[in-house]
Design a protein around this motif. Structure first.
Motif, mmCIF file in Angstrom:
data_model
loop_
_atom_site.group_PDB
_atom_site.id
_atom_site.type_symbol
_atom_site.label_atom_id
_atom_site.label_comp_id
_atom_site.label_asym_id
_atom_site.label_seq_id
_atom_site.Cartn_x
_atom_site.Cartn_y
_atom_site.Cartn_z
ATOM 1 N N TYR A 684 25.300 -24.342 44.202
ATOM 2 C CA TYR A 684 24.367 -24.266 45.320
ATOM 3 C C TYR A 684 22.996 -24.730 44.844
ATOM 4 O O TYR A 684 22.552 -24.386 43.738
ATOM 5 C CB TYR A 684 24.244 -22.838 45.837
ATOM 6 N N LEU A 685 22.303 -25.502 45.676
ATOM 7 C CA LEU A 685 20.900 -25.799 45.452
ATOM 8 C C LEU A 685 20.124 -24.971 46.466
ATOM 9 O O LEU A 685 20.049 -25.319 47.649
ATOM 10 C CB LEU A 685 20.614 -27.287 45.639
ATOM 11 N N GLY A 686 19.573 -23.850 45.990
ATOM 12 C CA GLY A 686 19.001 -22.906 46.925
ATOM 13 C C GLY A 686 20.084 -22.343 47.825
ATOM 14 O O GLY A 686 21.292 -22.506 47.555
ATOM 15 N N PRO A 687 19.708 -21.718 48.937
ATOM 16 C CA PRO A 687 20.724 -21.074 49.778
ATOM 17 C C PRO A 687 21.431 -21.997 50.759
ATOM 18 O O PRO A 687 22.500 -21.645 51.269
ATOM 19 C CB PRO A 687 19.899 -20.024 50.540
ATOM 20 N N ASP A 688 20.873 -23.190 51.021
ATOM 21 C CA ASP A 688 21.338 -23.973 52.165
ATOM 22 C C ASP A 688 22.097 -25.246 51.825
ATOM 23 O O ASP A 688 22.613 -25.914 52.724
ATOM 24 C CB ASP A 688 20.143 -24.339 53.057
ATOM 25 N N LEU A 689 22.176 -25.609 50.548
ATOM 26 C CA LEU A 689 22.902 -26.814 50.163
ATOM 27 C C LEU A 689 23.961 -26.471 49.128
ATOM 28 O O LEU A 689 23.723 -25.680 48.212
ATOM 29 C CB LEU A 689 21.954 -27.877 49.599
ATOM 30 N N TYR A 690 25.115 -27.104 49.272
ATOM 31 C CA TYR A 690 26.215 -26.959 48.323
ATOM 32 C C TYR A 690 26.549 -28.351 47.817
ATOM 33 O O TYR A 690 26.675 -29.290 48.606
ATOM 34 C CB TYR A 690 27.427 -26.325 49.008
ATOM 35 N N VAL A 691 26.671 -28.504 46.501
ATOM 36 C CA VAL A 691 26.756 -29.822 45.881
ATOM 37 C C VAL A 691 27.966 -29.914 44.963
ATOM 38 O O VAL A 691 28.239 -28.995 44.174
ATOM 39 C CB VAL A 691 25.472 -30.117 45.064
ATOM 40 N N ALA A 692 28.682 -31.019 45.052
ATOM 41 C CA ALA A 692 29.770 -31.330 44.120
ATOM 42 C C ALA A 692 29.492 -32.719 43.550
ATOM 43 O O ALA A 692 29.847 -33.735 44.151
ATOM 44 C CB ALA A 692 31.121 -31.291 44.817
ATOM 45 N N PRO A 693 28.825 -32.796 42.398
ATOM 46 C CA PRO A 693 28.449 -34.104 41.851
ATOM 47 C C PRO A 693 29.650 -34.856 41.303
ATOM 48 O O PRO A 693 30.679 -34.272 40.970
ATOM 49 C CB PRO A 693 27.478 -33.726 40.728
ATOM 50 N N VAL A 694 29.507 -36.167 41.193
ATOM 51 C CA VAL A 694 30.530 -36.988 40.562
ATOM 52 C C VAL A 694 30.239 -37.012 39.065
ATOM 53 O O VAL A 694 29.198 -37.514 38.633
ATOM 54 C CB VAL A 694 30.533 -38.420 41.125
ATOM 55 N N THR A 711 30.801 -22.226 56.902
ATOM 56 C CA THR A 711 31.052 -23.637 57.157
ATOM 57 C C THR A 711 30.232 -24.500 56.206
ATOM 58 O O THR A 711 29.162 -24.100 55.728
ATOM 59 C CB THR A 711 30.703 -24.021 58.601
ATOM 60 N N PHE A 712 30.753 -25.688 55.949
ATOM 61 C CA PHE A 712 30.099 -26.641 55.052
ATOM 62 C C PHE A 712 30.106 -28.001 55.744
ATOM 63 O O PHE A 712 31.168 -28.573 55.987
ATOM 64 C CB PHE A 712 30.838 -26.731 53.719
ATOM 65 N N THR A 713 28.927 -28.514 56.060
ATOM 66 C CA THR A 713 28.810 -29.788 56.765
ATOM 67 C C THR A 713 28.483 -30.884 55.767
ATOM 68 O O THR A 713 27.418 -30.878 55.133
ATOM 69 C CB THR A 713 27.700 -29.725 57.828
ATOM 70 N N HIS A 714 29.397 -31.827 55.604
ATOM 71 C CA HIS A 714 29.201 -32.938 54.679
ATOM 72 C C HIS A 714 28.117 -33.849 55.236
ATOM 73 O O HIS A 714 28.252 -34.398 56.339
ATOM 74 C CB HIS A 714 30.525 -33.703 54.530
ATOM 75 N N VAL A 715 27.019 -34.024 54.506
ATOM 76 C CA VAL A 715 25.852 -34.688 55.083
ATOM 77 C C VAL A 715 26.099 -36.161 55.358
ATOM 78 O O VAL A 715 25.526 -36.725 56.311
ATOM 79 C CB VAL A 715 24.607 -34.527 54.178
ATOM 80 N N TRP A 716 26.941 -36.821 54.574
ATOM 81 C CA TRP A 716 27.110 -38.261 54.732
ATOM 82 C C TRP A 716 28.051 -38.612 55.876
ATOM 83 O O TRP A 716 27.885 -39.658 56.528
ATOM 84 C CB TRP A 716 27.643 -38.869 53.434
ATOM 85 N N SER A 717 29.032 -37.759 56.162
ATOM 86 C CA SER A 717 29.995 -38.040 57.237
ATOM 87 C C SER A 717 29.790 -37.177 58.469
ATOM 88 O O SER A 717 30.275 -37.519 59.550
ATOM 89 C CB SER A 717 31.428 -37.837 56.724
ATOM 90 N N GLY A 718 29.111 -36.056 58.303
ATOM 91 C CA GLY A 718 28.931 -35.131 59.411
ATOM 92 C C GLY A 718 30.113 -34.224 59.663
ATOM 93 O O GLY A 718 30.077 -33.377 60.572
ATOM 94 N N VAL A 719 31.177 -34.351 58.882
ATOM 95 C CA VAL A 719 32.372 -33.531 59.075
ATOM 96 C C VAL A 719 32.073 -32.099 58.644
ATOM 97 O O VAL A 719 31.468 -31.855 57.586
ATOM 98 C CB VAL A 719 33.563 -34.086 58.277
ATOM 99 N N VAL A 741 25.076 -25.631 54.285
ATOM 100 C CA VAL A 741 25.806 -24.365 54.339
ATOM 101 C C VAL A 741 25.537 -23.660 55.660
ATOM 102 O O VAL A 741 24.381 -23.446 56.052
ATOM 103 C CB VAL A 741 25.389 -23.464 53.158
ATOM 104 N N ASP A 742 26.610 -23.314 56.339
ATOM 105 C CA ASP A 742 26.550 -22.516 57.569
ATOM 106 C C ASP A 742 25.588 -23.112 58.601
ATOM 107 O O ASP A 742 24.876 -22.385 59.314
ATOM 108 C CB ASP A 742 26.139 -21.074 57.258
ATOM 109 N N GLY A 743 25.557 -24.429 58.668
ATOM 110 C CA GLY A 743 24.743 -25.095 59.682
ATOM 111 C C GLY A 743 23.262 -24.818 59.587
ATOM 112 O O GLY A 743 22.560 -24.802 60.619
#
Length: 767
Positions: A684-694, A711-719, A741-743
């Motif tokens: 997590y980067l702070g409370p609102d972002l979740y990151v999976a780096p390559v 819920t987790f909203t993928h920022v690049w696709s919006g899914v 994270v969680d909208g």
């Protein structure tokens, strides 16, 4: 394994006062409860002790039923190696096999909430042929009333020269542990036995064949999975427990988590102090820890504005590379010029290695107009300058380009170095052929006054904004090491030194009034260093994709350091350590690794700084060509787009609670067994972002576990994905897997989302 002699322990009638007076001839005091003050109560349960707080039935601390909680042993531990590469051999002889308790009494105690402490007295039994007394003192600190402090003191036996103690407390198979400083190789530390000692982390640390190659000459230069620059004796558990040794307890320690129902701290002395407590969750535990050890000072706001470019080669090269970046919309906050003191060439396989002259004055060849050059960058381009510093002074008598002052000679004449009593001279540290140096003795007040003036007149006299404050882990541990004011002997002084170094640097900044401007970053640290440094750097990683010492280790280190109270962390973008051998096995940096490391830094760290590596000529650099510079500039813009969000987290959570900016998933999901085992895969980067780096080569999608039930909203696709599942998302160059994270509708995220919208169709290629 140990036979505890509880001998009618602890049966107390309710009529006995909370702090009973015990006569000198009392051998056993029976009790059921003992009031420690401030709602903390110690209780006896026939075969163990337990401490609870208030109305909570869950103990914050307890002993293992039927087992000793204090033991000791003889034998001298061995520390062998060259300079900072030290291997440790633990030696235990005639371990005590039993423990009894004779009495518990209320004793006056300075710093306790009510002026008193509970002191348990007894004997350790069957220590070879010896029996020796001990005391175990417990109190609630007046300044930190949410925990219990302790002090263990074992009397040296005339029959057996005991050397170290063991302090055990109960755990359970389902409790996982995190912290203990810069741990790079494990998610949970459960099932590990972790040594706490500041030293070079090594080149490889278990990644093969790198480690074996580095260790081939017997120097332990490759290290292992436990070698680390830090000596931080604190951990956080999934039960919300916090445990730490005090910053005065600087002896070698080992934290053993291998027993299912116990944690045992092995400490290389017969006395030790610290504290323990229990928070509502891991966040609360970190808040408790940092209330004691200190929270990191604020980062200057200028770091939000762009990249810090690590460059070597002199004024003309720096000006050219900065201008190139500005021409392609690369946000540049500063340059970091570690070679400002000049370089020294050392021979190595295939190519020579460039080393620095540690004399802390600008080199007239590379930077002949240093003061003016630094000021012009700032005045004309709004680009600050960072330089380089460390704990050594090198003998520059052979420096071909000359020098103004030879600080090594001056410090030698004044007796300002750590000394070797066998040679009755400076304890020399060799940094390869042609470069010998001494370590400044920070326990000497005269040295501190002298060196502060050196820094003010030769380092901070130019309008710099900070520097890398390197090393801190090299103080010798031999019996003939001597310091002006040694804690006890070299073994204790060694792990004290990183704290003294960070404290000293903060003193300089404070005297200059640069607290809001200066960025000084360290890789070595001891318990308590956090309150003096505003940035930790995770050290010298290999220029590869490795788990133990490559790009992956960066994320793992940041997780454990965050749970050790270090909220602000970063790495060298691209890594540091090249390996060139005569065995047709070489490690150098590829453009792909450099680009992916830039992505990681952009979405994980509060500072974005590059390093050109220990052999720059063999590595891909961000300025190597238009492709690498373009990718780098993109990552720098992504970093800047997250600045409002990062700054919000830094000011509202890191500064006030000590919580880390980058957070391992277990902090939010302690009951999720899969989240507990995530080390480098996501954070997590702070409370609102979740990151999976390559973090692997030629990888363009990532499989990531989404913990919890949100819920987790993928920022690049919006899914939008539901938590509690493994998902796979695309991750081409420039698009690390980042989820909201969680909208979350945090306003400070808007500039990042604007970047995502603007760059979503951007295709990055590398050459």
């Amino acid at each position: 394994m140990y036979g505890t002699q509880w001998a009618a322990l602890f049966v107390l009638s309710a009529s006995i006062p909370p702090h009973p007076a015990v006569s000198a001839n009392t051998s056993i005091l029976e009790f059921t409860k003992f009031d420690l003050g401030h709602d903390f109560v110690m209780s006896n349960y026939s075969d163990h002790l337990s401490i609870t707080q208030g109305n909570f039935s869950i103990p914050i601390w307890s002993t293992v039923p039927g087992k000793p909680f204090i033991t000791a042993s003889a034998g001298n531990d061995s520390f062998v190696g060259v300079n900072g590469n030290l291997a440790i051999d633990e030696v235990d002889v005639d371990a005590c096999l039993g423990q009894n308790i004779h009495s518990i009494e209320h004793v006056p105690w300075e710093g306790a909430v009510d002026g008193g402490a509970a002191q348990i007295s007894g004997h350790l039994l069957s220590c070879g042929a010896a029996t020796t007394p001990y005391t175990f003192t417990l109190w609630v600190p007046a300044n930190l009333t949410d925990r219990v402090a302790f002090y263990i003191d074992i009397t040296q036996s005339s029959d057996q020269p005991l050397k170290k103690l063991y302090f055990s407390q109960a755990s359970h198979a389902g409790e996982d542990f995190y912290g203990l400083g810069a741990q790079a190789s494990f998610a949970s530390l459960k099932n590990q036995s972790v040594p706490i000692f500041s030293r070079e982390q090594g080149a490889g640390r278990g990644d093969e064949p790198l480690t074996s190659i580095a260790n081939a000459n017997g120097s332990f230069a490759g290290g292992d999975k436990f070698t680390t620059y830090t000596a931080i004796s604190s951990y956080i558990s999934t039960d919300g427990k916090v445990f730490y040794l005090s910053e005065k307890s600087t002896g070698y320690a080992n934290f053993n988590f291998t027993e299912p129902r116990a944690v045992t701290v092995r400490y290389d002395s017969l006395s030790v102090d610290g504290a323990f407590g229990r928070g509502e969750d891991m966040f609360d535990a970190v808040k408790m820890l940092t209330a004691a050890t200190g929270r990191m000072p604020a980062l200057p706001r200028w770091v939000d504005s762009g990249a810090i470019l690590g460059i070597q080669g002199g004024q003309d090269k720096v000006n050219r590379i900065v201008q190139q970046g500005l021409n392609i919309s690369c946000p540049v906050a500063a340059v970091w010029l570690q070679d400002w003191v000049g370089t020294h060439s050392q021979s190595g396989p295939y190519v020579n290695v460039s080393r620095l002259w540690w004399n802390w004055e600008n080199d007239e060849t590379l930077y002949p107009e240093w003061d003016t050059f630094v000021q012009d960058l700032r005045s004309h381009l709004n680009v600050r300058t960072l330089s380089y510093m460390n704990v050594f002074l090198a003998n520059v008598s052979t420096k071909p380009t000359g020098y103004v002052r030879n600080l090594y000679d001056e410090a030698s004449a004044l007796g300002y170095f750590v000394r070797n009593t066998t040679t009755n001279s400076t304890a020399i540290i060799s940094s390869g052929s042609g470069l010998s140096a001494g370590i400044i003795d920070l326990t000497n007040p005269d040295l501190r006054s002298w060196f502060i003036e050196v820094l003010k007149s030769q380092v901070w006299n130019a309008n710099i904004s900070g520097y890398m404050s390197d090393f801190g882990e090299y103080t010798p541990v031999t019996s003939d090491t001597d310091l002006y004011d040694m804690v006890s002997d070299a073994f204790f002084a060694h792990d004290q030194y990183p704290l003294l170094w960070t404290e000293f640097q903060r003193q300089v900044i404070t005297e200059l009034g640069l607290q809001d401007e200066a960025l000084v970053f360290h890789r070595s640290a001891s318990t308590g260093s956090s309150r003096f440094m505003n940035l930790f750097w995770v050290g010298d990683q290999m220029l590869d994709w490795g788990i133990n010492d490559g790009i992956k280790s960066v994320v793992t280190i940041m997780g454990h350091m965050g749970l050790s109270g270090y909220a602000h962390q970063h790495s060298d973008v691209g890594g540091y350590t090249d390996i060139l051998t005569y065995l047709d096995f070489n490690i150098t940096r590829s453009p792909e690794l450099l680009g992916r490391w830039g992505e990681l830094a952009a979405v994980s760290s509060p500072v974005f700084r590059t390093h050109d590596g220990n052999i720059p000529s063999v590595n891909a650099q961000f300025y190597s060509n238009s492709s690498t510079y373009g990718y780098f500039a993109y990552n720098a813009r992504m970093f800047v787009s997250l600045a409002p969000y990062r700054r919000m987290v830094l000011e509202t959570e890191c500064a006030t609670h000590g919580w880390p900016l980058s957070r391992p998933p277990v902090m939010y999901h302690t009951e999720d067994l899969q989240a507990r085992q995530i080390s480098y895969q996501s954070f997590y980067l702070g409370p609102d972002l979740y990151v999976a780096p390559v973090l692997d080569p030629q990888t363009f999608n990532v499989s990531v576990y989404l913990p919890g039930n949100g819920t987790f909203t993928h920022v690049w696709s919006g899914v939008v994905y539901a938590g509690g599942q493994q998902v796979t998302v695309d991750a081409p160059f420039g698009k690390p897997a980042v989820f909201i994270v969680d909208g979350a509708r945090t306003p400070e995220l808007e500039t990042f989302l604007q970047f995502v919208r603007a760059e979503n169709q951007t295709a990055i290629s590398i050459v």
